[in-house]
Motif scaffolding. Structure first.
Motif, PDB file in Angstrom:
ATOM      1  N   ARG A 292      19.053  -1.847 -52.871  1.00  0.00           N
ATOM      2  CA  ARG A 292      19.341  -0.446 -52.576  1.00  0.00           C
ATOM      3  C   ARG A 292      19.152   0.382 -53.839  1.00  0.00           C
ATOM      4  O   ARG A 292      19.781   0.116 -54.879  1.00  0.00           O
ATOM      5  N   VAL A 293      18.288   1.370 -53.750  1.00  0.00           N
ATOM      6  CA  VAL A 293      18.017   2.243 -54.894  1.00  0.00           C
ATOM      7  C   VAL A 293      19.295   2.929 -55.360  1.00  0.00           C
ATOM      8  O   VAL A 293      19.560   3.058 -56.561  1.00  0.00           O
ATOM      9  N   THR A 294      20.107   3.345 -54.397  1.00  0.00           N
ATOM     10  CA  THR A 294      21.352   4.060 -54.741  1.00  0.00           C
ATOM     11  C   THR A 294      22.249   3.199 -55.625  1.00  0.00           C
ATOM     12  O   THR A 294      22.786   3.678 -56.624  1.00  0.00           O
ATOM     13  N   GLU A 295      22.408   1.940 -55.272  1.00  0.00           N
ATOM     14  CA  GLU A 295      23.277   1.056 -56.057  1.00  0.00           C
ATOM     15  C   GLU A 295      22.736   0.843 -57.459  1.00  0.00           C
ATOM     16  O   GLU A 295      23.492   0.839 -58.443  1.00  0.00           O
ATOM     17  N   ILE A 296      21.426   0.669 -57.576  1.00  0.00           N
ATOM     18  CA  ILE A 296      20.830   0.452 -58.896  1.00  0.00           C
ATOM     19  C   ILE A 296      20.967   1.699 -59.755  1.00  0.00           C
ATOM     20  O   ILE A 296      21.357   1.630 -60.932  1.00  0.00           O
ATOM     21  N   ALA A 297      20.673   2.856 -59.194  1.00  0.00           N
ATOM     22  CA  ALA A 297      20.773   4.107 -59.950  1.00  0.00           C
ATOM     23  C   ALA A 297      22.208   4.361 -60.409  1.00  0.00           C
ATOM     24  O   ALA A 297      22.454   4.758 -61.552  1.00  0.00           O
ATOM     25  N   THR A 298      23.167   4.131 -59.507  1.00  0.00           N
ATOM     26  CA  THR A 298      24.575   4.338 -59.852  1.00  0.00           C
ATOM     27  C   THR A 298      25.020   3.393 -60.945  1.00  0.00           C
ATOM     28  O   THR A 298      25.777   3.777 -61.855  1.00  0.00           O
ATOM     29  N   ARG A 299      24.560   2.163 -60.876  1.00  0.00           N
ATOM     30  CA  ARG A 299      24.931   1.166 -61.893  1.00  0.00           C
ATOM     31  C   ARG A 299      24.486   1.592 -63.287  1.00  0.00           C
ATOM     32  O   ARG A 299      25.118   1.252 -64.277  1.00  0.00           O
ATOM     33  N   TRP A 300      23.407   2.353 -63.363  1.00  0.00           N
ATOM     34  CA  TRP A 300      22.906   2.801 -64.667  1.00  0.00           C
ATOM     35  C   TRP A 300      23.343   4.228 -65.003  1.00  0.00           C
ATOM     36  O   TRP A 300      22.750   4.863 -65.879  1.00  0.00           O
ATOM     37  N   GLY A 301      24.361   4.711 -64.313  1.00  0.00           N
ATOM     38  CA  GLY A 301      24.990   5.954 -64.755  1.00  0.00           C
ATOM     39  C   GLY A 301      24.524   7.221 -64.078  1.00  0.00           C
ATOM     40  O   GLY A 301      24.918   8.319 -64.487  1.00  0.00           O
ATOM     41  N   PHE A 302      23.669   7.122 -63.045  1.00  0.00           N
ATOM     42  CA  PHE A 302      23.226   8.322 -62.327  1.00  0.00           C
ATOM     43  C   PHE A 302      24.168   8.587 -61.161  1.00  0.00           C
ATOM     44  O   PHE A 302      24.271   7.784 -60.233  1.00  0.00           O
ATOM     45  N   THR A 303      24.853   9.701 -61.208  1.00  0.00           N
ATOM     46  CA  THR A 303      25.824  10.044 -60.167  1.00  0.00           C
ATOM     47  C   THR A 303      25.289  11.094 -59.196  1.00  0.00           C
ATOM     48  O   THR A 303      25.757  11.182 -58.072  1.00  0.00           O
ATOM     49  N   HIS A 304      24.313  11.884 -59.637  1.00  0.00           N
ATOM     50  CA  HIS A 304      23.706  12.884 -58.759  1.00  0.00           C
ATOM     51  C   HIS A 304      22.330  12.357 -58.358  1.00  0.00           C
ATOM     52  O   HIS A 304      21.354  12.444 -59.105  1.00  0.00           O
ATOM     53  N   LEU A 305      22.246  11.789 -57.138  1.00  0.00           N
ATOM     54  CA  LEU A 305      21.048  11.056 -56.744  1.00  0.00           C
ATOM     55  C   LEU A 305      19.848  11.965 -56.497  1.00  0.00           C
ATOM     56  O   LEU A 305      18.699  11.539 -56.673  1.00  0.00           O
ATOM     57  N   GLY A 306      20.084  13.202 -56.134  1.00  0.00           N
ATOM     58  CA  GLY A 306      18.968  14.136 -55.961  1.00  0.00           C
ATOM     59  C   GLY A 306      18.283  14.420 -57.281  1.00  0.00           C
ATOM     60  O   GLY A 306      17.046  14.383 -57.380  1.00  0.00           O
ATOM     61  N   ARG A 307      19.085  14.698 -58.307  1.00  0.00           N
ATOM     62  CA  ARG A 307      18.500  14.929 -59.632  1.00  0.00           C
ATOM     63  C   ARG A 307      17.833  13.664 -60.145  1.00  0.00           C
ATOM     64  O   ARG A 307      16.767  13.710 -60.765  1.00  0.00           O
TER      65      ARG A 307
END
Length: 326
Positions: A292-307
């Protein structure tokens, strides 16, 4: 190609060949053993192949010919870099999206992760230097004081007739002068020369780390910036506050920001974002399609997924999902 390098290459010609053959199958097998598996298509001319090789330190120096014209398709080199220049004839080297016509004045530096195809004309012989990826990474780390966070990727075309190219050839020739000395050579000197050779390549041949080398600070702010970058990479998946980064490098937030702008032409926030995007992309390329892209992005500190998606596409010209499905 300078007379200096040609004189150094005479030592390689004195090496007993790893193989000499007029057999296409044997040639394919032997070159696979020394380099990597590849598709080899024989074209016009007679097969008259030979390979000579000498190792000094962790570098391998080679002279390779096929005799006939050949098309070589190895895919990617994966775990080593390759410097390649014809001693006779010409070749067309496709590296990534570029095609370089190489001759005695124009060489090529091939990075491990770029798709590679080579077309050697009939009678072409090439001088190659095989550079293990960990060895180049170590040379880079000695310049930056931190390990490179992403694959070092060079601009492939390497010009031999400018000052940088001439100096490079002199260093190679100095190392080759010891290929016939199987014992009693200055080992520490050769080790230092090996490091100098690779750092010369890093500093003079354009690559994705050039901006860090050439914006390197000259004063006491250098150590503070190194400490700041080290702290960032050690805590990349956590909440990173400028106050905490500044404290880790014994600096104020204002001085920290000024250091990033003057020395890296960036801001701490932009540097963090680029480092996180690199980490996400590396994980996406290795992840199964079910990740899941969302889980990977969040794990690396991205909280605003649109940005995050917009920044990712701006950096890599594709969406995170497209990277995941590669």
């Amino acid at each position: 190609m300078t007379t200096w390098l040609l004189n150094g290459l005479q030592n390689l010609y004195l090496e007993n060949p790893i193989f000499e053959s007029t057999d296409p199958l044997m040639t394919k097998f032997e070159t696979t053993e020394i380099l990597k598996d590849h598709q080899l298509t024989w074209q016009r001319g007679k097969v008259d192949s030979a390979l000579r090789c000498a190792s000094l330190g962790e570098l391998s120096f080679m002279l390779l010919r096929y005799g006939a014209a050949v098309h070589i398709a190895p895919g990617t080199l994966h775990d080593f870099y390759l410097f390649q220049v014809p001693t006779y004839g010409k070749s067309a080297i496709g590296v990534g999206k570029q095609t370089i016509i190489t001759d005695q004045h124009t060489a090529v530096v091939i990075s491990p992760d770029l798709p590679l195809q080579l077309d050697w004309e009939q009678g072409c012989e090439q001088f190659l230097i095989k550079i293990p990826k960990p060895l180049l990474n170590h040379a880079c780390m000695m310049l930056l004081d931190i390990a490179p966070e992403e694959q070092i990727e060079f601009q492939p075309e390497y010009l031999l007739n400018n000052a940088h190219g001439v100096a490079w050839q002199h260093q190679i020739s100095a190392m080759l002068s010891y290929t016939q000395q199987k014992t009693h050579y200055p080992e520490q000197w050769l080790k230092n020369l090996q490091t100098n050779l690779l750092q010369h390549l890093l500093l003079t041949q354009p690559n994705n780390y050039s901006r860090y080398f050439h914006h390197a600070p000259r004063m006491t702010g250098q150590r503070r910036l190194r400490l700041a970058r080290r702290y960032i990479h050690e805590h990349l998946g956590e909440t990173l506050r400028l106050e905490d980064i500044a404290k880790a490098c014994d600096s104020s937030v204002r001085s920290l920001t000024d250091a990033f702008r003057s020395q890296l032409n960036s801001s701490p926030t932009q540097y963090i974002r680029e480092a996180r995007l690199t980490a996400v992309r590396r994980e996406l390329l290795q992840a199964p399609p079910t990740a899941r892209v969302t889980e990977i992005a969040t794990r690396w500190g991205f909280t605003h997924l649109g940005r995050f998606s917009a920044w990712y596409k701006e950096s890599y010209f594709e969406s995170p999902h497209e990277t995941l499905n590669k």
